[in-house]
Design a protein around this motif. Structure first.
Motif, short mmCIF file in Angstrom:
data_model
loop_
_atom_site.label_atom_id
_atom_site.label_comp_id
_atom_site.label_asym_id
_atom_site.label_seq_id
_atom_site.Cartn_x
_atom_site.Cartn_y
_atom_site.Cartn_z
N ALA A 732 0.83 -1.20 0.00
CA ALA A 732 0.00 0.00 0.00
C ALA A 732 0.87 1.25 0.00
O ALA A 732 0.62 2.21 -0.75
N VAL A 733 1.93 1.22 0.82
CA VAL A 733 2.81 2.39 0.90
C VAL A 733 3.49 2.62 -0.45
O VAL A 733 3.56 3.75 -0.95
N LEU A 734 3.95 1.54 -1.05
CA LEU A 734 4.64 1.68 -2.34
C LEU A 734 3.68 2.22 -3.39
O LEU A 734 4.05 3.07 -4.21
N LEU A 735 2.43 1.73 -3.37
CA LEU A 735 1.47 2.23 -4.34
C LEU A 735 1.19 3.70 -4.11
O LEU A 735 1.05 4.48 -5.05
N LYS A 736 1.11 4.07 -2.84
CA LYS A 736 0.87 5.48 -2.53
C LYS A 736 2.05 6.31 -3.02
O LYS A 736 1.88 7.42 -3.51
N MET A 737 3.25 5.74 -2.87
CA MET A 737 4.43 6.46 -3.34
C MET A 737 4.37 6.70 -4.84
O MET A 737 4.76 7.74 -5.34
N THR A 738 3.88 5.71 -5.58
CA THR A 738 3.82 5.88 -7.02
C THR A 738 2.58 6.64 -7.44
O THR A 738 2.37 6.89 -8.61
N GLY A 739 1.75 7.00 -6.45
CA GLY A 739 0.55 7.74 -6.78
C GLY A 739 -0.50 6.89 -7.47
O GLY A 739 -1.30 7.39 -8.25
N THR A 740 -0.48 5.61 -7.21
CA THR A 740 -1.46 4.71 -7.82
C THR A 740 -2.52 4.39 -6.78
O THR A 740 -2.19 4.23 -5.61
N PRO A 741 -3.78 4.33 -7.19
CA PRO A 741 -4.80 3.96 -6.22
C PRO A 741 -4.49 2.58 -5.61
O PRO A 741 -4.07 1.66 -6.31
N VAL A 742 -4.69 2.47 -4.31
CA VAL A 742 -4.34 1.25 -3.61
C VAL A 742 -5.42 0.20 -3.82
O VAL A 742 -6.59 0.44 -3.55
N GLY A 743 -5.02 -0.91 -4.37
CA GLY A 743 -5.96 -2.02 -4.51
C GLY A 743 -5.25 -3.27 -4.05
O GLY A 743 -4.05 -3.42 -4.27
N VAL A 744 -5.96 -4.10 -3.36
CA VAL A 744 -5.33 -5.32 -2.86
C VAL A 744 -5.49 -6.42 -3.90
O VAL A 744 -6.59 -6.68 -4.37
N ASP A 745 -4.38 -7.00 -4.25
CA ASP A 745 -4.40 -8.09 -5.22
C ASP A 745 -4.59 -9.39 -4.46
O ASP A 745 -3.64 -10.09 -4.13
N TRP A 746 -5.87 -9.69 -4.15
CA TRP A 746 -6.14 -10.84 -3.28
C TRP A 746 -5.65 -12.13 -3.88
O TRP A 746 -5.17 -13.00 -3.17
N ALA A 747 -5.76 -12.23 -5.21
CA ALA A 747 -5.27 -13.45 -5.85
C ALA A 747 -3.79 -13.62 -5.56
O ALA A 747 -3.32 -14.72 -5.26
N GLY A 748 -3.07 -12.49 -5.61
CA GLY A 748 -1.63 -12.55 -5.34
C GLY A 748 -1.36 -12.97 -3.91
O GLY A 748 -0.54 -13.85 -3.64
N VAL A 749 -2.09 -12.35 -2.97
CA VAL A 749 -1.91 -12.68 -1.55
C VAL A 749 -2.17 -14.17 -1.34
O VAL A 749 -1.39 -14.88 -0.71
N LEU A 750 -3.28 -14.61 -1.93
CA LEU A 750 -3.67 -16.01 -1.74
C LEU A 750 -2.64 -16.95 -2.34
O LEU A 750 -2.26 -17.95 -1.73
N SER A 751 -2.17 -16.59 -3.56
CA SER A 751 -1.24 -17.52 -4.20
C SER A 751 0.07 -17.58 -3.43
O SER A 751 0.66 -18.64 -3.25
N MET A 752 0.52 -16.42 -2.91
CA MET A 752 1.78 -16.41 -2.17
C MET A 752 1.65 -17.18 -0.86
O MET A 752 2.49 -18.02 -0.54
N THR A 753 0.60 -16.88 -0.11
CA THR A 753 0.42 -17.63 1.14
C THR A 753 0.17 -19.09 0.83
O THR A 753 0.58 -19.96 1.58
N GLY A 754 -0.46 -19.31 -0.33
CA GLY A 754 -0.70 -20.70 -0.75
C GLY A 754 0.61 -21.45 -0.96
O GLY A 754 0.76 -22.58 -0.49
N ILE A 755 1.56 -20.79 -1.63
CA ILE A 755 2.86 -21.46 -1.82
C ILE A 755 3.50 -21.71 -0.47
O ILE A 755 4.08 -22.77 -0.22
#
Lengths: 783, 174, 229
Positions: A732-755
């Motif tokens: 979230a902080v990095l996205l804010k730094m780039t000025g991009t709206p913060v969105g959570v990539d749940w698929a990413g979170v799930l796949s990473m925790t899944g691994i």
């Protein structure tokens, strides 16, 4: 304390690292492989900047069309270059047509001799492609005889597709094809613009490095501790025969040194192998030559010194709380309760370092590299600092459950530090990967949305060279396999004066069917002329009152400095019809404005001042339809330009990034999983006697297996939870730094925790066979 | 210690002269206390009277008359019985036990049996002592312990001997 | 051959080989309820293997083991495990207590493996710890108690399920004489009071003296000294 004694102690440690039978060797090799993988990654990292620099330099050295706008006179040292790039499937093909105008014409880098007309020199990758069955379609487009290959100095990557073809009669087109064609007397950009790198891209690279290297560092730290218990016993035995505690520490340092130095050797070999392999691979459409990947000597030296030093330090640090007595190893006292405040301080400090840069990306401001690196490192190190506290705090509160649960929880309570250490690497890797994925997803969706093309009516656009007959060309395109419809237009520009026009507007010539695609016509017959009123985009037709019947307009008006040419006047007809705008063929935002003309209404004089363009509706289900079209277009003329439009231009590229990240994270996690497994097995071996005793009094294998699972799963679940929180925060902080709206990539979170979870499962499964073997009654026979 | 059984056992491997018997006895069991020849002579005549040995032959040479003795079947049975009977568990049994073990080996009997039998006998005594100890007062306990430790020492020596039977067999056979 | 009348656990013609070496070569065994039998023999003679076979931890290559009228070798692994949980108790030389669990949790473990609730199991455990005079150690971990105390905790654990057969493999092997004898006294007293049979593997005569009779194992063959005499 003399040097010889020191050296003798270290050497003794080195000897111990490699003796001790098969088990000793296995441990040494495991350590070395672990350290080696880390070292290889480190070396690759040190080599990347130079690789990118080399690529940049090569690109600059071969640049030809510089958009200088000036046309130098023909001489015996000039060369006419035309950009004839094309695409094949998803790949870009860099193409140049060359026409040397004298004996001293400059040769492009990597090319030994100019190809004659009907000949070409190609990059090795393109040569291979053209000679393969897969490249047959491209071969149709590039039928010239291959007379040579482009050398490494003329390419920016081993997999780059590039060609130079010989041409004739290019010079006469220079004027009308500025930007695509140029007369040059040298290759290379005379005034290289030092391109300011995109701050967001820089941020991405920095974060990728930190996120990949942190777990590697942790992994190296874990790897040098393989076989720690055994080493402690060995050191105790040494104390028994009279070495003092300093000597044992030196001997331990020697052991660590041996493992890490062997690791350096392994790492160098891995790196060299990986470098060769890198020459054959293409990542994110970027390929490199092995020779690009030269680690800067200073950084390589740093790695060579830092890794063994770190290994020794980690070992000494691990021995810090340990008193090696002649009769065994004593862990110093009851562990103090872990304090929270300084552990919290780390991630908070990290956030504090990142905070001032929030929004910098939007303003195109710079990111302070040190602050970014420091902030990300602190946040991730915070994970390793917080995790032991969390594991301790949670585990001490875990209540009763079944026997398996009780066994696992009690074990964790007794050694929560070890448990936390084991999953630290996984937690850091997952936290970093989640943050990165969020950043990629956020930044990328930014790029993706911007195309916004409407591709429902047409998906390809072919710009024809001026001399090509539109009718015939359109027919050729229509006859191409997979093409469903072709809307062809001639486009020009009408001004209110022959020179230095004040008002001007577009002129589009096309048949009724084509015109209906770009405007709402009341009725249409060949011979009609329409004026589009009320266009969203360009309102000069109405503003300049150009649609007044009888008004005299001029096609392609001349401007100051442009070469002289005869005027081509046109009078707005009396029976001018009115048309309403309709969203453009490819773009919702763009309305066609100006005059629309059916072919019969077009004066003959206009023929040379118009640019032919065709929009194609294609059937994507036909294999390689785009390349069939490109082939047809190439057949029309050398300078025909073909563009394929899609709604989401970068979607597939993001998939590549995502896959890459996924694979990278999976590899790091697998590496950590391997070390987890090793320590797990070591621990099990130590408990062999106990396990057998438990089995003797009737403990079910299921109970013990479950307890092993819990024992791994509890810290990992905690680690993954913490990793998710930290990862999402960092993202979230990095996205804010780039000025991009913060969105959570749940698929990413799930796949990473899944691994991460999969690693636990695999480690548990892999430790089950040895566990079951250790649970055999033979364990009781050891005494 | 029964010299008679020992001499009988020595005869089992073949007939011998009295003087040979004394030499063999001294070599294997006599240690620093050689057997007086008179003892051999008297023991042999007793065994002869009991029918456990017979005179195999008489040698008359330059020196004194020399009788050669051989063991009878009754004699063999007697040796067997003696070996199979455990000694009463008492301190300092080792010389008797050692003789028995060596004799068993010499006569190709199972020396381990001798040890097992003796162990069993010892344990029987130790059980009684242990029982007394458990029921008795401290004085009883201390007294019983003394006996127990002595008996245990015997047994440990037995175990050690048993573990070295193979080596002993080689040494005896020499 | 039929098992001797009234025997609780008996074995006939047991053979078991680990690789090329025969650990048991026709061993016999039999024990009555309430009897304490010492299994003696030099190290490597196969006495531990005999105990493992009798307890159903190891299946013999051939031969029969009868417990309470059931043929042990005909049972499945899980049946034998269940039997060990319910009917047998075990004491080993060392390394049998789970280092992470407190003493009372260790003693309660067999009951919990049998599916008992934690509370009840720990109450029963405490009773046995009292009998073995180690109830003051309940909160301690095994690493914090002495060898003798730990061994008594182990004995308490072996008895907590009221086993019908107690298997003790060198239970005093790691203890000094005084502690060893105390453990033996408590063990045999407790076993006698519950009429449990005790199979006691030992090489120490003074420990074996706590038995009713001894069986000698040598080269994989057993010799029941009582029946032989």
């Amino acid at each position: 304390m003399n040097v010889r004694q020191w050296a003798a102690d270290l050497m003794l440690g080195v000897r111990f690292a490699f003796t001790g039978g098969r088990e000793g060797w296995t441990r040494a090799v495991l350590t070395a492989v672990g350290v080696g993988l880390g070292v290889a990654l480190l070396l690759l990292t040190t080599a990347l900047p130079s690789a990118l620099t080399v690529r940049h330099e090569r690109e600059a050295a071969r640049s030809d069309i510089t958009f200088s706008g000036e046309v130098i006179p023909k001489a015996d040292n000039t060369l006419v270059v035309a950009r004839v790039d094309t695409d094949f499937r998803e790949d870009d093909v860099r193409g140049r047509a060359l026409e040397p105008e004298g004996p001293r014409a400059p040769l492009p880098p990597g090319v030994e001799k100019f190809p004659g007309t009907g000949e070409m020199v190609v990059s090795p990758a393109l040569k291979e492609l053209l000679e393969s069955d897969a490249g047959a379609l491209l071969r149709e487009r590039l039928p010239d005889r291959i007379v040579g290959t482009i050398g490494e100095s003329g390419l920016i990557g081993s997999a780059e597709l590039a060609f130079y073809q010989g041409a004739e009669g290019l010079a006469s087109h220079i004027e009308t094809n500025q930007g695509r064609m140029e007369r040059i007397d040298r290759f290379g950009d005379p005034e290289p613009v030092s391109e300011r790198s995109d701050p967001v891209l820089l941020l991405l690279i920095l974060v990728v490095f930190v996120v990949l290297l942190m777990p590697v560092a942790i992994f190296i730290a874990t790897a040098v501790r393989f076989g720690g218990e055994q080493r402690d016993r060995r050191l105790a035995a040494l104390r028994l025969v009279g070495s003092d505690s300093r000597m044992t520490r030196r001997i331990a340092a020697g052991e660590a040194l041996a493992g890490s130095v062997l690791g350096l050797v392994f790492g160098t070999l891995f790196f060299l192998a990986g470098r060769q392999l890198a020459g054959t691979a293409e990542i994110f459409r970027v390929s490199v030559f092995p020779s690009y990947l030269n680690p800067s000597p200073l950084l390589a030296l740093l790695v060579a010194v830092a890794v063994p030093a770190a290994a020794v330090l980690v070992t000494l640090f691990a021995l810090r709380g340990v008193v090696i007595e002649p009769l065994g190893v004593v862990r110093s006292g009851r562990q103090r309760r872990r304090r929270l405040w300084w552990r919290l301080l780390l991630p908070v400090a990290g956030l504090a370092m990142l905070y001032p840069m929030i929004g910098n990306g939007r303003d195109n401001g710079d990111f302070n590299q040190y602050l970014v690196t420091g902030g990300v490192v602190l946040l991730l190190v915070g994970v390793t600092a917080l995790l032991p506290w969390i594991v301790e705090a949670v585990v001490s509160r875990l209540g009763s459950g079944g026997v398996a649960w009780q066994l696992a929880v009690r074990r964790l309570q007794l050694s929560s530090g070890t448990a936390a250490r084991m999953v630290n690497g996984i937690a850091v890797a997952v936290a970093g990967a989640i943050a990165l994925q969020m950043l990629f997803a956020g930044v990328d969706s930014d790029y993706t949305r911007s195309t916004g093309k409407d591709v429902s009516r047409a998906q390809m656009e072919v710009t024809l060279p001026e001399e090509a007959p539109l009718e015939a060309s359109a027919q050729k395109l229509r006859d191409t396999k997979g093409v469903q419809a072709v809307y062809d237009f001639s486009e020009g520009y009408l001004g209110d004066r022959a020179t230095d026009a004040e008002w001007g507007t577009d002129l589009t010539v096309g048949d009724c069917a084509a015109l209906r695609q770009i405007a709402n016509l009341p009725s249409c017959r060949d011979g009609d002329v329409f004026a589009v009123h009320g266009a969203k985009w360009d309102t000069s037709l109405d503003d300049g009152n150009l649609a007044e019947p009888g008004r005299k307009l001029y096609l392609d008006p001349a401007y100051e400095g442009s070469p002289e040419k005869p005027d081509t006047p046109w009078t707005v007809p009396q029976d001018l019809k009115s048309a309403k705008p309709r969203s453009g063929l490819l773009d919702d935002e763009f309305d066609q404005s100006g005059f629309l003309m059916t072919p019969k209404a077009m004066p003959d004089t206009f023929a040379s001042g118009l640019q032919g363009r065709a929009y194609l509706k294609i059937d994507r289900s036909v294999a390689d339809v785009q390349d069939h079209v490109r082939n047809t277009a190439a057949g029309i003329g050398l300078l025909t330009d073909t563009v394929t439009w899609s709604e989401m231009e970068r979607t597939d590229r993001y998939d590549v990034v995502r896959t890459g990240l996924f694979v990278g994270a999976a590899c790091v996690l697998a590496l950590i999983g391997a070390s987890l497994l090793v320590s797990q097995l070591e621990q099990l071996r130590e408990r062999r006697k106990l396990l057998s005793a438990l089995v003797a009094f009737g403990t079910r294998r299921r109970t013990l297996s479950l307890s092993v699972l819990w024992q791994t799963a509890i810290p990992i679940v905690l680690g993954l939870l913490l990793a998710s929180v930290v990862g999402l925060t960092l993202g979230a902080v990095l996205l804010k730094m780039t000025g991009t709206p913060v969105g959570v990539d749940w698929a990413g979170v799930l796949s990473m925790t899944g691994i991460g979870a999969a690693v636990v499962l695999v480690v548990t499964l892999c430790s089950l066979p040895p566990l079951l073997r250790l649970m055999r009654p033979e364990g009781l026979r050891t005494e | 210690m029964s010299i008679g059984h020992t001499l009988l056992g020595l005869l089992e491997s073949g007939p011998r002269h009295g003087y040979d018997l004394k030499r063999a006895f001294d070599e294997k069991f006599g240690h620093d206390r050689p057997l007086h020849y008179g003892q051999v002579y008297s023991t042999m005549s007793r065994l002869l009277k009991n029918g456990l040995v017979v005179v195999d032959g008489v040698e008359t040479g330059g020196g004194p008359e020399r009788k050669r003795y051989a063991i009878t079947d009754d004699g063999i049975t007697d040796v067997q019985r003696w070996l199979a009977t455990p000694e009463k568990p008492e301190p300092y049994l080792q010389s008797t036990l050692y003789t028995k073990v060596v004799l068993a080996l010499l006569t190709h009997r199972d020396a381990a049996d001798v040890l097992d039998t003796q162990r069993s006998e010892h344990l029987r005594s130790m059980r009684i002592l242990t029982d007394r100890k458990r029921k008795g007062d401290l004085a009883d306990q201390l007294i019983c312990d003394h006996a127990l430790f002595h008996l245990e020492a015997d047994l440990r020596w037995l175990e050690l001997t048993a573990a070295r039977l193979d080596k002993l067999r080689e040494a005896v056979a020499r | 051959m039929t098992p001797p009348a009234g025997s609780l656990l008996s074995a006939e013609q047991l053979r078991k080989a680990y690789g090329p070496t025969a650990a048991l070569d026709g061993a016999e065994f039999s024990i009555h309820p309430g009897e304490v039998v010492a299994v003696m023999g030099p190290s490597g003679s196969g006495k531990s293997t005999l105990l493992h076979c009798l307890a159903g931890i190891v299946t013999p290559d051939s031969g029969t083991i009868t417990y309470n009228g059931h043929e042990l070798s005909a049972m499945s692994d899980s049946q034998r495990s269940a039997l060990r949980r319910s009917d047998f108790g075990f004491v080993f030389q060392f390394g049998q207590l789970v280092p992470e669990l407190t003493c009372v949790e260790n003693v309660a473990l067999p009951l919990r493996l049998n599916g008992g609730s934690r509370k009840e199991a720990e109450r029963a455990a405490l009773t046995w710890m009292e009998r073995l005079e180690v109830d003051d150690l309940r909160k301690k971990r095994p690493s914090e108690v002495s060898g003798g105390q730990g061994q008594r905790v182990a004995v308490a654990r072996s008895l907590v399920t009221n086993p019908r057969v107690l298997f003790a493999d060198e239970p005093t092997g790691a203890l000094d004489s005084l502690n060893g004898e105390r453990v033996m006294e408590l063990l045999t007293d407790a076993a006698r009071s519950t009429n449990a049979a005790v199979v006691l593997v030992t090489h120490e005569a003074r420990v074996a003296a706590y038995s009713d009779r001894e069986v000698v194992v040598r080269d994989g063959k057993s010799r029941d000294m009582e029946r032989a005499v």
